[in-house]
Write an enzyme that holds these catalytic residues in place. Structure first.
Site, PDB file in Angstrom:
ATOM      1  N   SER A 126     108.383  64.215  57.872  1.00  0.00           N
ATOM      2  CA  SER A 126     108.872  62.906  58.359  1.00  0.00           C
ATOM      3  C   SER A 126     107.775  62.171  59.106  1.00  0.00           C
ATOM      4  CB  SER A 126     110.064  63.032  59.300  1.00  0.00           C
ATOM      5  OG  SER A 126     110.800  64.157  59.066  1.00  0.00           O
ATOM      6  N   GLU A 158     111.826  57.110  64.514  1.00  0.00           N
ATOM      7  CA  GLU A 158     112.650  58.283  64.201  1.00  0.00           C
ATOM      8  C   GLU A 158     113.846  58.391  65.160  1.00  0.00           C
ATOM      9  OE1 GLU A 158     110.546  61.531  62.691  1.00  0.00           O
ATOM     10  OE2 GLU A 158     112.254  62.893  62.802  1.00  0.00           O
ATOM     11  N   ASP A 170     104.883  65.513  66.728  1.00  0.00           N
ATOM     12  CA  ASP A 170     104.521  65.434  65.307  1.00  0.00           C
ATOM     13  C   ASP A 170     103.771  64.143  64.989  1.00  0.00           C
ATOM     14  OD1 ASP A 170     106.060  67.667  65.438  1.00  0.00           O
ATOM     15  OD2 ASP A 170     107.774  66.838  64.358  1.00  0.00           O
TER      16      ASP A 170
HETATM   17  C1  GLA Z   1     110.348  69.065  65.750  1.00  0.00           C
HETATM   18  C2  GLA Z   1     110.306  67.771  66.542  1.00  0.00           C
HETATM   19  C3  GLA Z   1     109.239  67.847  67.632  1.00  0.00           C
HETATM   20  C4  GLA Z   1     109.392  69.109  68.483  1.00  0.00           C
HETATM   21  C5  GLA Z   1     109.551  70.344  67.594  1.00  0.00           C
HETATM   22  C6  GLA Z   1     109.884  71.578  68.386  1.00  0.00           C
HETATM   23  O1  GLA Z   1     109.163  69.225  65.035  1.00  0.00           O
HETATM   24  O2  GLA Z   1     110.040  66.678  65.700  1.00  0.00           O
HETATM   25  O3  GLA Z   1     109.267  66.703  68.420  1.00  0.00           O
HETATM   26  O4  GLA Z   1     110.450  68.972  69.375  1.00  0.00           O
HETATM   27  O5  GLA Z   1     110.551  70.160  66.611  1.00  0.00           O
HETATM   28  O6  GLA Z   1     108.804  71.971  69.146  1.00  0.00           O
END
Ligand code: GLA
Length: 383
Positions: A126, A158, A170
């Protein structure tokens, strides 16, 4: 990666215009799970799986979005949408809507998308899509942002448009990554430290093939549970708006007032912040043994205290333990499935991947996908 020439001619054939192409990488998190939304620390790296976004302008104000992976094109006759439509186009449209909301004049455009980031695998497909789209749309609007600010805008897409309550990790790493480096990010002020990944270390990513999703029920539930623990601490001690500000002593002092589950979730988050900072130190000092130990403890904590793993991911981590070359293994990403990250001596990586795949298939009856990856640079334009 998809041959950019093929991608370019695909866009040209479909839309009759030459695209500009942008790349957004997926990521793997070495350590620091469910700490980002608590304003704590994470240590991800971008990987050599990415999303391509090709963009060309239109004169009729429409927005056409085509995904080669989905084999589907959608045309929005009246341009930027205000609301999600529970469709994969929510990601690129969400980013476009957030940028429009920031005051950018966004003309009509054609966007084509292709990705080799495995979906629902905890490798941030994503974020890769959001970030590649953001660079493409900003280029069209003749604008740009510093990396950290752009990461926040993509996160907002998001959170607010797609409706998934993720943190900043991310999007941040997909934009700001550097080749051959992991990045220790302070999710409070978005300051970061780069830590080189030594040449002798391979990132072996093992997909359990159990689907993971941030939008699904478990991620927001865990988030709520850990935030409830924080509220208990905050009711006694001012200045603890996030678990980042809490200590293990706070937890012991007031833990009896928490739901037992909340206590455990907070124990994971608070201790994970300490491990993540220590893991960066270990990586910087080249102390692989300590890094491996911290990863093992992080997995135990993620699985047992946070209840964020699943039987298959626990098996994938356990089966790696006595394979030659292993430095450290743990479940990576949002949890409840997806991939494990294995730091492995480069010379053993291929054999390690093969042996782990075989063991996992024998144990679970599931054929996993195992990739020997390297840390890549952040999002950019492909010339
Ligand atoms: C997903 C979310 C992140 C983070 C991780 C867990 O990737 O998008 O923001 O919270 O989970 O560490």
């Amino acid at each position: 990666m998809h041959d950019p020439k093929v991608f370019r001619s695909m866009h040209k054939e479909r839309f009759g215009a030459e695209p500009k192409i942008f790349v957004g990488p997926g990521r793997v998190n070495l350590i620091g799970e469910h700490t980002d939304y608590a304003e704590g620390f994470v240590m991800p790296a971008a990987i050599n799986f990415s999303t391509l976004a090709g963009i060309s302008p239109r004169t009729d104000g429409k927005i056409a979005i085509y995904s080669e992976n989905q084999g589907e094109e959608r045309v929005f006759d009246d341009g930027v949408q205000a609301k999600r439509s529970q469709h994969w186009t929510d990601y690129p449209m969400g980013v476009t809507a957030i940028l429009a909301g920031e005051g950018h004049k966004i003309p009509g455009f054609n966007l084509s998308i292709w990705s080799d980031v495995p979906l629902s695998s905890g490798l941030s497909s994503s974020a890769a899509l959001e970030v590649a789209t953001a660079l493409a749309v900003l280029d069209l609007a003749g604008a740009s942002y510093p990396g950290p600010k752009l990461a926040r805008l993509c996160q907002r897409a998001e959170n607010e448009f797609v409706g998934a309550n993720c943190g900043i990790m991310d999007q941040f790493i997909s934009i700001n990554a550097q080749k051959d480096h992991a990045l220790l990010l302070d999710c409070r002020d978005l300051s970061f430290k780069l830590a080189p990944i030594p040449e002798h270390v391979a990132l072996v990513i093992a997909n359990t093939m159990v689907k993971h999703s941030v939008a699904g029920g478990d991620y927001p539930t865990r988030r709520r549970e850990s935030e409830a623990a924080c509220a208990v601490i905050a009711s006694h001690r001012a200045g603890v708006p996030f678990l980042r500000d809490a200590t293990l002593e706070d937890l012991e002092k007031w833990g009896s007032e928490m739901e037992p589950k909340s206590y455990l979730r907070a124990k994971h988050v608070i201790s994970e912040d300490l491990r993540t900072v220590a893991a960066c130190e270990a990586l910087l000092k080249g102390n692989m043994k300590e890094l491996g130990r911290l990863m093992a403890e992080a997995h135990r904590s993620y699985s047992q205290d946070f209840d964020g793993s699943c039987a298959e991911a626990d098996a994938m981590v356990a089966l790696a333990q006595d394979l030659p070359g292993l430095i450290g293994a743990r479940l990576t990403g949002g949890g409840f499935g997806g991939c494990t990250i294995n730091l492995v001596e480069q010379t053993e990586a291929a054999k390690f991947a093969e042996a782990l795949g075989k063991r996992y298939a024998e144990k679970t009856g599931i054929a996993p996908q195992i990739h020997v990856c390297h840390a890549s640079g952040g999002a950019h334009r492909l010339e």
